[in-house]
Motif scaffolding. Structure first.
Motif, PDB file in Angstrom:
ATOM      1  N   GLU A 190       0.929  -1.371  -0.036  1.00 56.17           N
ATOM      2  CA  GLU A 190       0.054  -0.133   0.036  1.00 56.17           C
ATOM      3  C   GLU A 190       0.985   1.303  -0.096  1.00 56.17           C
ATOM      4  O   GLU A 190       0.559   2.337  -0.785  1.00 56.17           O
ATOM      5  CB  GLU A 190      -0.797   0.078   1.210  1.00 56.17           C
ATOM      6  N   GLN A 191       1.992   1.455   0.956  1.00 54.41           N
ATOM      7  CA  GLN A 191       2.758   2.448   0.920  1.00 54.41           C
ATOM      8  C   GLN A 191       3.440   2.464  -0.399  1.00 54.41           C
ATOM      9  O   GLN A 191       3.617   3.769  -0.842  1.00 54.41           O
ATOM     10  CB  GLN A 191       3.820   2.108   2.045  1.00 54.41           C
ATOM     11  N   MET A 192       3.923   1.412  -1.102  1.00 60.77           N
ATOM     12  CA  MET A 192       4.669   1.706  -2.148  1.00 60.77           C
ATOM     13  C   MET A 192       3.900   2.140  -3.470  1.00 60.77           C
ATOM     14  O   MET A 192       4.344   3.214  -4.092  1.00 60.77           O
ATOM     15  CB  MET A 192       5.325   0.159  -2.805  1.00 60.77           C
ATOM     16  N   PHE A 193       2.630   1.780  -3.357  1.00 58.62           N
ATOM     17  CA  PHE A 193       1.685   2.290  -4.704  1.00 58.62           C
ATOM     18  C   PHE A 193       1.224   3.844  -4.365  1.00 58.62           C
ATOM     19  O   PHE A 193       1.044   4.583  -5.281  1.00 58.62           O
ATOM     20  CB  PHE A 193       0.314   1.226  -4.831  1.00 58.62           C
ATOM     21  N   ASP A 194       1.110   4.120  -3.103  1.00 58.65           N
ATOM     22  CA  ASP A 194       0.639   5.400  -2.653  1.00 58.65           C
ATOM     23  C   ASP A 194       1.989   6.255  -3.213  1.00 58.65           C
ATOM     24  O   ASP A 194       1.794   7.396  -3.684  1.00 58.65           O
ATOM     25  CB  ASP A 194       0.626   5.599  -1.145  1.00 58.65           C
ATOM     26  N   ASN A 195       3.430   5.759  -3.038  1.00 65.09           N
ATOM     27  CA  ASN A 195       4.226   6.554  -3.367  1.00 65.09           C
ATOM     28  C   ASN A 195       4.531   6.797  -4.889  1.00 65.09           C
ATOM     29  O   ASN A 195       4.927   8.117  -5.265  1.00 65.09           O
ATOM     30  CB  ASN A 195       5.810   5.885  -2.733  1.00 65.09           C
ATOM     31  N   ILE A 196       4.196   5.891  -5.453  1.00 67.88           N
ATOM     32  CA  ILE A 196       4.466   5.814  -6.971  1.00 67.88           C
ATOM     33  C   ILE A 196       3.210   6.255  -7.851  1.00 67.88           C
ATOM     34  O   ILE A 196       3.333   6.249  -9.210  1.00 67.88           O
ATOM     35  CB  ILE A 196       5.073   4.671  -7.692  1.00 67.88           C
ATOM     36  N   ALA A 197       2.385   6.337  -7.146  1.00 71.10           N
ATOM     37  CA  ALA A 197       0.890   6.792  -8.033  1.00 71.10           C
ATOM     38  C   ALA A 197       0.908   7.885  -8.942  1.00 71.10           C
ATOM     39  O   ALA A 197       0.465   7.803 -10.064  1.00 71.10           O
ATOM     40  CB  ALA A 197      -0.230   7.210  -6.963  1.00 71.10           C
ATOM     41  N   PRO A 198       1.768   9.143  -8.560  1.00 68.62           N
ATOM     42  CA  PRO A 198       1.836  10.219  -9.558  1.00 68.62           C
ATOM     43  C   PRO A 198       2.244   9.681 -10.787  1.00 68.62           C
ATOM     44  O   PRO A 198       2.172  10.565 -11.876  1.00 68.62           O
ATOM     45  CB  PRO A 198       2.335  11.100  -8.819  1.00 68.62           C
ATOM     46  N   ILE A 227     -11.397  -2.397  -6.761  1.00 70.93           N
ATOM     47  CA  ILE A 227     -10.948  -2.411  -5.456  1.00 70.93           C
ATOM     48  C   ILE A 227      -9.397  -2.370  -5.566  1.00 70.93           C
ATOM     49  O   ILE A 227      -8.627  -2.870  -6.173  1.00 70.93           O
ATOM     50  CB  ILE A 227     -11.330  -3.600  -4.523  1.00 70.93           C
ATOM     51  N   ASP A 228      -8.945  -1.671  -4.341  1.00 73.61           N
ATOM     52  CA  ASP A 228      -7.257  -1.659  -4.394  1.00 73.61           C
ATOM     53  C   ASP A 228      -7.060  -1.367  -2.783  1.00 73.61           C
ATOM     54  O   ASP A 228      -7.798  -0.784  -1.876  1.00 73.61           O
ATOM     55  CB  ASP A 228      -6.761  -0.468  -5.105  1.00 73.61           C
ATOM     56  N   LEU A 229      -5.743  -1.649  -2.558  1.00 73.78           N
ATOM     57  CA  LEU A 229      -5.472  -0.803  -0.834  1.00 73.78           C
ATOM     58  C   LEU A 229      -5.104   0.514  -1.011  1.00 73.78           C
ATOM     59  O   LEU A 229      -5.129   1.130  -0.032  1.00 73.78           O
ATOM     60  CB  LEU A 229      -4.288  -1.744  -0.464  1.00 73.78           C
ATOM     61  N   SER A 230      -4.460   1.055  -2.275  1.00 73.98           N
ATOM     62  CA  SER A 230      -4.038   2.098  -2.410  1.00 73.98           C
ATOM     63  C   SER A 230      -4.916   3.145  -2.745  1.00 73.98           C
ATOM     64  O   SER A 230      -5.280   3.325  -3.990  1.00 73.98           O
ATOM     65  CB  SER A 230      -2.941   2.236  -3.554  1.00 73.98           C
ATOM     66  N   GLU A 231      -5.332   4.157  -1.606  1.00 72.99           N
ATOM     67  CA  GLU A 231      -6.270   5.246  -2.183  1.00 72.99           C
ATOM     68  C   GLU A 231      -5.640   6.320  -3.268  1.00 72.99           C
ATOM     69  O   GLU A 231      -6.448   6.947  -4.017  1.00 72.99           O
ATOM     70  CB  GLU A 231      -6.779   6.055  -0.940  1.00 72.99           C
ATOM     71  N   LYS A 232      -4.503   6.345  -3.058  1.00 72.91           N
ATOM     72  CA  LYS A 232      -3.760   7.398  -3.921  1.00 72.91           C
ATOM     73  C   LYS A 232      -3.850   6.945  -5.442  1.00 72.91           C
ATOM     74  O   LYS A 232      -3.835   7.654  -6.450  1.00 72.91           O
ATOM     75  CB  LYS A 232      -2.201   7.605  -3.415  1.00 72.91           C
ATOM     76  N   MET A 233      -3.673   5.472  -5.539  1.00 74.20           N
ATOM     77  CA  MET A 233      -3.820   5.003  -6.931  1.00 74.20           C
ATOM     78  C   MET A 233      -5.219   5.211  -7.326  1.00 74.20           C
ATOM     79  O   MET A 233      -5.360   5.473  -8.660  1.00 74.20           O
ATOM     80  CB  MET A 233      -3.394   3.628  -6.830  1.00 74.20           C
ATOM     81  N   MET A 234      -6.019   4.976  -6.666  1.00 75.83           N
ATOM     82  CA  MET A 234      -7.575   5.103  -6.906  1.00 75.83           C
ATOM     83  C   MET A 234      -7.914   6.368  -7.013  1.00 75.83           C
ATOM     84  O   MET A 234      -9.041   6.802  -7.802  1.00 75.83           O
ATOM     85  CB  MET A 234      -8.566   4.378  -5.756  1.00 75.83           C
ATOM     86  N   ASP A 235      -7.457   7.475  -6.352  1.00 71.45           N
ATOM     87  CA  ASP A 235      -7.643   8.923  -6.621  1.00 71.45           C
ATOM     88  C   ASP A 235      -7.364   9.180  -8.138  1.00 71.45           C
ATOM     89  O   ASP A 235      -8.033  10.047  -8.904  1.00 71.45           O
ATOM     90  CB  ASP A 235      -6.859   9.848  -5.875  1.00 71.45           C
ATOM     91  N   LEU A 282      16.431   1.558 -12.900  1.00 78.95           N
ATOM     92  CA  LEU A 282      17.137   2.859 -13.117  1.00 78.95           C
ATOM     93  C   LEU A 282      15.991   4.161 -13.216  1.00 78.95           C
ATOM     94  O   LEU A 282      16.150   5.070 -12.743  1.00 78.95           O
ATOM     95  CB  LEU A 282      18.214   2.760 -14.040  1.00 78.95           C
ATOM     96  N   VAL A 283      15.156   3.701 -14.292  1.00 80.01           N
ATOM     97  CA  VAL A 283      14.226   4.549 -14.706  1.00 80.01           C
ATOM     98  C   VAL A 283      13.123   4.893 -13.589  1.00 80.01           C
ATOM     99  O   VAL A 283      12.720   5.973 -13.482  1.00 80.01           O
ATOM    100  CB  VAL A 283      13.344   3.934 -15.944  1.00 80.01           C
ATOM    101  N   GLY A 284      12.956   4.009 -12.716  1.00 73.63           N
ATOM    102  CA  GLY A 284      11.939   3.905 -11.905  1.00 73.63           C
ATOM    103  C   GLY A 284      12.492   4.956 -10.741  1.00 73.63           C
ATOM    104  O   GLY A 284      11.740   5.785 -10.305  1.00 73.63           O
ATOM    105  N   LYS A 285      13.536   4.871 -10.540  1.00 66.02           N
ATOM    106  CA  LYS A 285      14.390   5.692  -9.600  1.00 66.02           C
ATOM    107  C   LYS A 285      14.376   7.051 -10.043  1.00 66.02           C
ATOM    108  O   LYS A 285      14.246   8.057  -9.110  1.00 66.02           O
ATOM    109  CB  LYS A 285      15.540   5.332  -9.441  1.00 66.02           C
ATOM    110  N   ILE A 286      14.635   7.396 -11.229  1.00 61.82           N
ATOM    111  CA  ILE A 286      14.755   8.666 -11.677  1.00 61.82           C
ATOM    112  C   ILE A 286      13.291   9.344 -11.849  1.00 61.82           C
ATOM    113  O   ILE A 286      13.215  10.573 -11.541  1.00 61.82           O
ATOM    114  CB  ILE A 286      15.357   8.749 -13.268  1.00 61.82           C
ATOM    115  N   VAL A 287      12.379   8.689 -12.215  1.00 59.54           N
ATOM    116  CA  VAL A 287      11.233   9.390 -12.565  1.00 59.54           C
ATOM    117  C   VAL A 287      10.295   9.378 -11.209  1.00 59.54           C
ATOM    118  O   VAL A 287       9.606  10.323 -11.008  1.00 59.54           O
ATOM    119  CB  VAL A 287      10.386   8.578 -13.751  1.00 59.54           C
ATOM    120  N   SER A 288      10.084   8.046 -10.615  1.00 59.85           N
ATOM    121  CA  SER A 288       9.350   7.978  -9.349  1.00 59.85           C
ATOM    122  C   SER A 288      10.046   8.411  -7.861  1.00 59.85           C
ATOM    123  O   SER A 288       9.217   8.425  -7.171  1.00 59.85           O
ATOM    124  CB  SER A 288       8.678   6.742  -9.122  1.00 59.85           C
ATOM    125  N   ARG A 289      11.404   8.227  -8.127  1.00 59.52           N
ATOM    126  CA  ARG A 289      12.279   8.493  -7.047  1.00 59.52           C
ATOM    127  C   ARG A 289      11.978   7.365  -5.974  1.00 59.52           C
ATOM    128  O   ARG A 289      12.268   7.526  -4.790  1.00 59.52           O
ATOM    129  CB  ARG A 289      12.012   9.909  -6.284  1.00 59.52           C
TER     130      ARG A 289
END
Length: 245
Positions: free
Chosen positions: A22-30, A89-97, A188-195
């Motif tokens: 849940e925390q991970m997908f909240d982090n990378i949602a944007p 349905i999902d655990l991540s509200e930020k993804m669902m937003d 590498l790309v994930g780190k650059i784009v999503s941090r």
């Protein structure tokens, strides 16, 4: 039975896998949609379409999309299958937003809605849905068998299950090329784009550990699903599983 991917977590620490996911997908949602389509070179759209087309003969009216994320699969299903109701349905509200905004722009709020649910203990009555779909999310289940039993419970008799999941190619040279892609380029790309480089190390790790092909087919049968079949796409990069209750 425990499966290897159930023990893989996105982050270090003693918190449960579901909380870390849940925390991970909240982090990378944007940045999730941008990275998802870019890293797959758009091929995932073909795989999603094939999964949805497998449901067309059954004309499901009530669909549950598990691990719906940012709603891409839910919205595509709603457009192509035209159900009366589709619940993501999902655990991540930020993804669902993100999903809710996309649904509003698509004018599908009357058909598609979203709710936070734990797929291991859903609040729905048994025999509720005509179809359950899972697109690229089942490998994140903290307990695969428990989640599948819940899905079987909420499906009506004769209801369909459709799972589309990333899988690891097993033949030369695609196996070696994909290893380089998933272990070097993706983080590498994930780190650059999503941090969040941890997220893009976790995702390929779970993909490699997840039961594939015949093994997943047998798990579905043991849970109680019937008519279990699978089909590999694009040199084994993705696999479609279909079954019924």
């Amino acid at each position: 039975m425990k499966y290897p991917q159930e023990n893989i977590k996105p982050y270090s620490g003693n918190s449960e896998k579901s909380a870390q996911v849940e925390q991970m997908f909240d982090n990378i949602a944007p940045t999730y949609d941008l990275l998802n389509h870019s890293l797959s070179l758009g091929i995932d759209r073909k795989w999603r379409n094939a999964a949805i087309e497998s449901l067309r003969p059954y004309a499901p009216k009530k669909i549950l999309d598990v691990a719906t994320g940012t709603g891409d699969f839910a919205l595509l299903s709603a457009r192509k299958l035209q159900p009366e109701m589709l619940l993501g349905i999902d655990l991540s509200e930020k993804m669902m937003d993100v999903a809710r905004e996309k649904t509003k722009k698509a004018g599908l709020e009357n058909v598609v809605r979203y709710k936070r649910e734990d797929c291991l203990a859903m609040s729905f009555s048994q025999d509720t849905f005509d179809a359950v779909t899972i697109a690229y999310g089942i490998r994140n289940f903290a307990d695969l068998e428990k989640g599948l039993r819940e899905i079987l419970r909420v499906l009506r008799p004769g209801g369909r299950l459709v799972i589309i999941e990333l899988t690891s190619p097993r033949r030369f040279p695609m196996k070696q090329l994909f290893w380089l892609y998933s272990h070097i380029l993706m983080p590498l790309v994930g780190k650059i784009v999503s941090r969040d480089s941890s997220a893009y190390r976790y995702l390929p790790a779970t993909m490699e550990a997840f039961p594939q092909g015949e093994q997943m087919q047998e798990i579905l049968r043991e849970i109680g699903f019937a008519e279990v079949n699978f089909k590999r796409f694009t040199f084994g990069l993705s696999t479609l599983y279909t079954a019924c209750k």
